[in-house]
Write a protein that holds these residues in place. Structure first.
Motif, short mmCIF file in Angstrom:
data_model
loop_
_atom_site.label_atom_id
_atom_site.label_comp_id
_atom_site.label_asym_id
_atom_site.label_seq_id
_atom_site.Cartn_x
_atom_site.Cartn_y
_atom_site.Cartn_z
N ILE A 146 43.30 -81.24 -0.25
CA ILE A 146 42.68 -80.03 -0.33
C ILE A 146 41.22 -80.06 -0.36
CG2 ILE A 146 42.55 -78.24 -2.25
CD1 ILE A 146 45.27 -78.74 -3.21
N PRO A 147 40.68 -81.18 -1.24
CA PRO A 147 38.93 -81.27 -1.14
C PRO A 147 38.62 -81.69 0.22
CG PRO A 147 40.08 -82.91 -2.62
CD PRO A 147 41.02 -82.13 -2.30
N TYR A 148 39.55 -82.59 0.80
CA TYR A 148 39.45 -83.17 2.26
C TYR A 148 39.13 -81.98 3.12
CZ TYR A 148 39.68 -85.99 6.41
OH TYR A 148 39.23 -86.39 7.79
N ALA A 149 40.12 -81.02 3.26
CA ALA A 149 40.20 -79.92 4.23
C ALA A 149 38.84 -79.26 3.91
CB ALA A 149 41.44 -79.23 3.96
N LEU A 150 38.31 -78.78 2.64
CA LEU A 150 37.40 -78.07 2.12
C LEU A 150 36.14 -78.73 3.02
CD1 LEU A 150 38.06 -76.64 -1.29
CD2 LEU A 150 38.01 -75.31 1.02
N MET A 151 35.99 -80.05 2.61
CA MET A 151 34.74 -80.67 3.32
C MET A 151 34.77 -80.84 4.53
SD MET A 151 33.06 -81.62 0.78
CE MET A 151 33.06 -82.01 -1.23
N VAL A 152 35.81 -81.00 5.31
CA VAL A 152 36.05 -80.68 7.03
C VAL A 152 34.99 -79.59 7.46
CG1 VAL A 152 37.21 -80.41 8.80
CG2 VAL A 152 37.92 -82.16 7.39
N PHE A 153 35.56 -78.21 6.78
CA PHE A 153 34.91 -77.06 7.16
C PHE A 153 33.55 -76.63 6.56
CE2 PHE A 153 39.58 -76.61 7.94
CZ PHE A 153 39.54 -76.16 9.39
N ILE A 154 33.21 -77.34 5.41
CA ILE A 154 31.82 -76.85 5.09
C ILE A 154 30.85 -78.07 5.24
CG2 ILE A 154 32.71 -75.23 3.06
CD1 ILE A 154 32.15 -77.45 1.32
N GLY A 155 31.23 -79.06 5.73
CA GLY A 155 30.51 -80.29 5.87
C GLY A 155 30.87 -81.04 7.40
N GLY A 156 31.88 -81.22 7.62
CA GLY A 156 32.12 -82.34 8.77
C GLY A 156 31.93 -81.27 10.04
N ILE A 157 32.71 -80.17 10.24
CA ILE A 157 32.46 -79.48 11.68
C ILE A 157 31.10 -78.78 11.79
CG2 ILE A 157 33.45 -77.46 12.69
CD1 ILE A 157 35.99 -78.14 11.71
#
Length: 711
Positions: A146-157
């Motif tokens: 859950i935190p990993y997916a959120l970080m993907v969309f607001i930080g990674g991508i």
């Protein structure tokens, strides 16, 4: 060309510069020219140009003035240009060659799939296999997603897309791409420093992998048993027998005690055996641990005990650097071909290892440990910090290499779509690797009769201790060892040579063409860079080399440096250049505007996340410890902080230096130094309503040419 240090600021600070040529914005010429010219916000005269609003002076993320290099907004007067004309108007005459408008000679990918494979090879690396599964297990199993997916969309991508799009738009490497805001060119220098350190120490993982691979062609495997010259008397293969022997000895000792204290002693023995590992109590060590520390590393007492250089490791180091050199020496034309193998082969091996792993006894228990949700973990700050840090590690953000790879794209390539595809591949690989790793760890725990928490490890401990130990318990052990270490070598190899390619690209973009280094062939420059890194690596093949390696790993390319880099990248693009303006530039490349959420991430969400995680790291800083035992001395810590600050300080130091060495008032300095410097290739993509004409001027020499922007 970038603003020179100490140069006189052109008074017409309201225009953008063009690298190598300038576009003049003036009123109608009264002489023989007779072309309707674009009227600029400032009129150019023979003495001065009155300042006007600049294209990058907007105060907010959506308020960068102008529409980028392809708009009809007049361009700035370069110091090499002369302004003249009558009636308060004039034209700008610039020294340039006729070929300035020609096609740029920068290499491009032979096929777009070459770019995709290169990004997959670089971003999908060892961190996906040896770090993500452990973090997922450590931080609540499936809840960590859950935190990993959120970080993907607001930080990674968002940052991943920003770096690729910036390179594609500017057609420059990690340093020169920041001509989009020359005052912050220190961002490019910082990324160069980080990727140089990465290239230097990351290759040691490949060296160790190659060493294990070469020893995997023997049966039995050398780390499967004791009795070798590097083993100690404490080496044991059968921990269960050691445990039973210890228990029997302790019980015999207790039985000889008085009957009144016998029950108490037995209870103490049972408690001791139940609460601790028998191997820990006896100081026993596994053969794979001794092979790793006493044969491969030949580990010394500490950082101050350097010891001698290992000849075998030097040969592996030379072989690895030679492979890297011949993969990249010809540029992206050769790199793009090699990555088809180096990027795809690890997936084949992962699938084979997965099929074999799930068939082993205890594999299901391992996968359950991997995914079992612990919802209480969501309330812990460390879980969110680990998710954010892992994203920046595994996506290879802040290294400048993604910008370099994007610079070889066609101008109209859909980099927006590529960013989402590559993010899906990267995170999907991490998730799938967890099944591969924990199916094997579950099997190993079942074979040894211990809890899986005792065998779950991260980093080099997983690659060179836990997995090699698991391989020894499998039938056909040498086959699985060869497959695993060959996958490890290939997985790290493409990350290594793409990282070196990114550094070479940035370096060659920085070198003046007429300088001694600028005249050297690419092959020579690549060889020099590899040689410099090799010399530094010699410190890591000594007996104290592991301590040096961990210093580089913990400080030079740590979470702090990458988060600092990503924070400033978002701030510069969103608040200095203008987020709306950059979105327009992207639209010119791909034909449509990206989702607005990208703009909001660059402007607010991503910088806030980066700074929050960065401050958490700083506040909760702990001294570096190796293997939970050896604490680094103060001077070792000082070396580590010097490595970290060498990149982090590039940004503020460059900003201060440029502002102090420019002339004019502070607003004029800011205006001038935040005015983008466009490359010549941007003129090839002017909108239909605008054209660029080359007009001769008989009053100037034959080498002086006049450019006008005409509607």
């Amino acid at each position: 060309m970038s603003p020179e240090v100490g140069e006189e600021i052109p008074r017409d600070v309201g225009f953008s510069m063009v690298e190598g040529i300038e576009l003049g914005g003036d009123e109608e010429e009264e002489g023989d020219l007779g072309h309707p010219l674009v009227t600029g916000p400032g009129s150019c005269t023979s003495e001065a140009c009155e300042p006007g609003p600049g294209p990058g002076s907007g105060p907010g993320p959506g308020q960068g003035q102008g529409q980028g290099p392809m708009s009809a907004v007049p361009m700035a007067v370069h110091p090499l240009c002369m302004c003249g004309g009558g009636g308060g108007g004039g034209v700008c005459v610039c020294e340039a060659s006729v070929g300035a408008l020609g096609q740029t000679d920068r290499q491009t990918w032979s096929r777009q799939m070459d770019f995709i494979m290169s990004c997959v090879g670089f971003a999908v690396g060892l961190g996906n296999v040896w770090r993500f599964p452990y973090l997922c297990y450590k931080n609540g199993g499936g809840v960590f997603l859950i935190p990993y997916a959120l970080m993907v969309f607001i930080g990674g991508i968002p940052v991943f897309f920003l770096e690729i799009a910036l390179g594609q738009f500017m057609k420059q490497g990690g340093v020169s791409a920041w001509n989009i805001a020359p005052l912050f060119k220190g961002l490019g220098l910082a990324s160069m420093v980080i990727v140089f350190f990465c290239n230097t120490y990351y290759i040691m993982i490949l060296v160790w992998g190659l060493y294990f691979l070469l020893h995997s062609f023997t049966s039995p495997l050398p780390w499967a048993s004791c009795g070798h010259h590097w083993n100690t008397p404490n080496c044991t293969q059968d921990f269960r027998r050691a445990c039973s022997n210890l228990t029997l000895a302790l019980l015999n000792s207790s039985s000889s005690s008085s009957s009144s204290s016998s029950s108490s002693s037995s209870a103490n023995v049972s408690s001791l055996v139940g609460n601790a590992s028998c191997a820990d109590m006896e100081g026993m060590r596994s053969p794979v641990m001794e092979f790793w520390e006493r044969k491969v590393l030949r580990l010394s007492r500490g950082l101050d005990d350097v010891g001698d250089i290992s000849g075998h490791m030097v040969l592996c180091l030379i072989a690895t650097w030679v492979i890297v050199y011949f993969c990249i020496w010809k540029g992206v034309k050769s790199t793009g071909k090699v990555v088809y193998f180096t990027a795809l082969f690890p997936y084949l091996v992962l699938v084979v290892l997965f099929v074999h792993g799930v068939s082993l006894p205890g594999a299901v228990d391992g996968i359950v440990y991997y995914l079992k949700p612990d919802w209480s973990k969501l309330t812990e700050a460390q879980v969110w910090i680990d998710a954010g840090t892992q994203i920046f590690f595994s996506y290879a953000i802040g290294l400048g290499a993604l910008t370099a790879l994007g610079s070889y794209n066609r101008f109209n390539n859909n980099c927006y779509q590529d960013a989402f595809v590559l993010a899906l591949i990267n995170s999907g690989t991490s998730f799938f690797a967890g099944f591969v790793v924990f199916s094997v760890l579950g099997f190993m725990a079942a074979e040894q009769g211990v809890d899986i928490s005792r065998v779950a490890e991260s980093g080099p401990g997983l690659a060179f201790i836990a997995y090699p130990k698991a391989v020894t318990l499998m039938p056909l052990a040498p086959l699985w060892a060869v497959l695993f270490f060959f996958m490890l070598l290939v997985l790290g190899l493409d990350s290594q040579f793409v990282g070196v390619e990114g550094f070479i690209t940035g370096l060659m973009d920085m070198l003046p063409p007429k300088s001694a280094l600028g005249r050297l062939r690419r092959e020579v420059i690549v060889a020099l860079c590899c040689a410099v890194c090799f010399v530094i690596d010699l410190s890591m093949v000594t007996q104290g080399g592991m301590y040096v390696f961990q210093l580089f790993d913990y400080y030079s390319a740590s979470g702090m440096t990458l988060l600092w880099q990503a924070f400033w990248e978002c701030v510069v693009v969103a608040w200095v250049y203008g987020a709306d303006r950059f979105m327009d530039d992207v639209a010119r490349m791909i034909g449509y505007h990206p989702l607005p959420y990208m703009k909001w991430c660059w402007s607010y969400l991503t910088p806030l996340v980066c700074m929050a995680v960065f401050l958490f790291h700083v506040v909760n800083y702990k001294r570096l410890v190796y293997n939970g035992v050896y604490v680094y001395p103060w001077w070792g810590e000082a070396i580590g902080w010097a490595l970290a600050l060498s990149s982090m300080l590039c940004i503020p130091v460059t900003v201060i230096y440029k502002l102090l060495h420019c002339k004019g008032s502070l607003p004029e300095r800011w205006q001038h130094l935040t005015t983008p410097i466009w490359g010549r290739h941007h003129l090839e993509f002017l909108p239909p309503e605008t054209e660029t004409k080359l007009l001769p001027n008989s009053e100037q020499s034959k080498n002086t040419l006049l450019y006008e922007t005409v509607i």
